[in-house]
Structure formats: C-alpha cells, structure tokens
Scaffold this active site. Structure first.
Site, PDB file in Angstrom:
ATOM      1  N   CYS A 148      38.794  42.759  43.732  1.00 48.88           N
ATOM      2  CA  CYS A 148      38.583  43.871  42.798  1.00 48.88           C
ATOM      3  C   CYS A 148      39.093  45.217  43.328  1.00 48.88           C
ATOM      4  O   CYS A 148      40.293  45.470  43.315  1.00 48.88           O
ATOM      5  CB  CYS A 148      37.107  43.929  42.408  1.00 48.88           C
ATOM      6  N   GLU A 171      35.338  37.737  40.602  1.00 49.77           N
ATOM      7  CA  GLU A 171      34.263  38.405  41.317  1.00 49.77           C
ATOM      8  C   GLU A 171      32.955  38.215  40.545  1.00 49.77           C
ATOM      9  O   GLU A 171      32.934  38.229  39.317  1.00 49.77           O
ATOM     10  CB  GLU A 171      34.587  39.898  41.422  1.00 49.77           C
ATOM     11  N   LYS A 190      34.656  41.589  51.070  1.00 50.92           N
ATOM     12  CA  LYS A 190      35.289  42.763  50.451  1.00 50.92           C
ATOM     13  C   LYS A 190      35.214  43.989  51.352  1.00 50.92           C
ATOM     14  O   LYS A 190      34.154  44.369  51.825  1.00 50.92           O
ATOM     15  CB  LYS A 190      34.598  43.042  49.115  1.00 50.92           C
TER      16      LYS A 190
END
Length: 316
Positions: free
Chosen positions: A192, A74, A149
């Site tokens: 993440c 990321e 995301k």
C-alpha cells in the site's frame, strides 16, 4: 482455429530439411504460454470468518481458471472499525487464519501472496502494537517470505475527509526483503503506502525483481487521485510488471476503499482493472520476455549513475 493454425504451420514447415523440421517442431511443442497470475479485489469487514470465505472463493476461482499464483490485498483478514477492535482481532503467524491459508494453498497447489496480515509479533506482550505483514506461501503450504510494511499511513486530509494514523497500532517493519522466486518470476514485496516511495521499488529492482506487488486498501480520495499513476510510475521506472490487489467498497461506517485492483506491464500499460464497484479477480499472463525486451531496448539500469552522484547536492 487451433487446427487451422497448426495445419498452416505444418504446411509452411514441409519444405524444411528433416533435422530442421524436427528441431522446429520440438521447439514449438516444448514452448508453453506464460504463467497466469490472479489479482484479487475484495471487500472485507470486521467479520473474519466471512472474509476468509470470500477470499477462499476467489482463490478457488483463480485456480480453476489456471492461475499458479494468487494475490490478495492488504487487510485480507479484516478491517477493524476502531484501534481496539483492530488489535483485538489480530493473531500471530502461527494462528488460525494463516493456518487456514497454508492449508488452502496446499489443497489447491497454488502460491499465495497474502498482502497485509495483522500480525502479533514476538514483542506483542510488551508493545501492544502489530505488524502489517505481507506473507508469501508456496503451493506446498510453506512460508517462503514475510515482509513487514515499512512506511505507515499517518495522513490528515481534512478537505478530503481522510484521517488515518496507522502508527497508532502498527510497528514499521525493520527492513526490506529480497525478491522471492515464484512460478511467475522474481516478486518484490511492498504494501500500500510503500507505493509512494520509489527508493523501495528501485532497491527491489536492483536485487533482481521482475514483478512488484503492492497489495492495498487505498482510500477513495487518494485512490481516485493517485492510485493508477503511482502504479504505472513504479512499473515504468523499474521496468517490472506491477500487480496490485485491492480492497473495494464500504468495510464499516467509518471506512471505504477505492478498489481498481490493477495489473501493469513493464512499459507502464494497464493490462487489467477490476473497477471500483465489486469484488472480483483478474488474470494476467506474466511474460518475462516482455521484461527482458523492455530492459534491453531501454537499458535504464545501465544508464543510472552511481549512488554518490544523486547525493552530490547534499555535500554543497
């Protein structure tokens, strides 16, 4: 050592009938080792040019060591020191940064997982916020998939010194994307904080994922407490390989990351760990027979009840 092993094998095979000997040798000669994936650990700053150079070196090293797919973490492009800097440095998928990575993939003939790109979407002019986008590029330099995301890190942990509000500059993605067929197997995409939501990993598993990937920039505090245990949990519950590229070290005076880029097998065993100090790259064999064997011996997916069963308490 190879000569001794081969000689010993031939001696053992000598007593076989000719047709069986031929078939056995052809089978052994045609078998190839599992593909290699490279999981990278980097320490980026707001300097995009320096960041690209550092990532390029890791990708080149991975290719030289035999990897067919390379995973970057990321924020591989940069980590800004403020909301304003983060937004000002962002680009569209058609910008210079991604263009350079498509050229790199084409030149080295390697697949790339670009684990969290600061993307100006089609709505940039009106919303002035960006997407955190996981981009898959094939070895011809073509876009294969883009996942944005879904779960944003808005967390205040005063006792741990953690204060981040990702939603102040990021738009949550609208949906999951189907696992991607790659040279190492079918890869399910997360980023993440998505790691904390097993619903996401289980959905990817239902749709055929054999490998899950969670490129990350975990904080030091949350990483020390939860990083490895979460990655192992996702591997165990889905019976997938889990590959997690990571940011490490200090990015600027306000931000540091935990590191420990990790590879976990479908049984939950940690195969490799980059540590928490320096950038680097780890290589791991992705043997899909291990996925099949784990699922065959413990058929968790077959034992799972229908969706309504797990919502039965909601009706009471």
């Amino acid at each position: 050592m190879f000569s001794c092993i081969l000689g010993s094998s031939l001696k053992c095979l000598a007593s076989l009938p000719a047709f069986r000997l031929t078939a056995t040798l052809q089978s052994r000669m045609s078998s190839s080792p599992p593909p290699l994936a490279a999981v990278c650990q980097v320490s980026v700053t707001p300097d995009k040019e320096a960041n690209f150079s550092a990532c390029e070196r890791l990708v080149e090293e991975a290719k030289q060591r035999g990897a067919c797919m390379v995973f970057l973490p990321e924020a591989f492009d940069y980590i800004g020191s403020s909301r304003e800097e983060t937004l000002s440095l962002s680009e569209s998928l058609g910008g210079d940064t991604i263009s350079r990575y498509t050229q790199l993939a084409r030149k080295l003939e390697v697949w790339l997982s670009l684990g969290g790109f600061h993307e100006r979407g089609h709505d940039w002019e009106t919303v002035r916020r960006i997407y955190n986008s996981h981009v898959i590029i094939n070895d011809q330099g073509d876009f294969v998939s883009v996942y944005r995301k879904s779960h944003l890190f808005d967390v205040e942990l005063p006792e741990k010194g953690v204060s981040l509000k990702e939603s102040s500059f990021t738009i949550p993605g609208p949906s999951l994307v189907s696992p991607v067929q790659t040279p190492i197997g079918k890869v399910g995409l997360g980023i993440c904080y998505d790691l904390r939501f097993p619903e996401l990993s289980l959905s990817l598993r239902r749709h055929g994922a054999e490998i899950l990937t969670y490129p990350s920039a975990f904080t030091v505090a949350t990483g020390a407490a939860h990083w490895e245990v979460l990655l192992r949990a996702r591997a165990i519950e889905t019976q997938c390989f889990v590959l997690a590229a990571a940011q490490v070290g200090q990015h600027h005076e306000k931000r540091s990351s935990y590191g420990h880029a990790l590879a976990v097998d479908p049984w939950g065993e940690v195969l490799a760990d980059c540590g928490g100090e320096t950038p680097g790259v780890l290589l791991v064999e992705v043997d899909l027979e291990k996925v099949r064997r784990t699922r065959r011996n413990m058929p968790v997916q077959q034992h799972r009840r229908e969706t309504a069963f797990y919502h039965s308490l909601d009706q009471s």
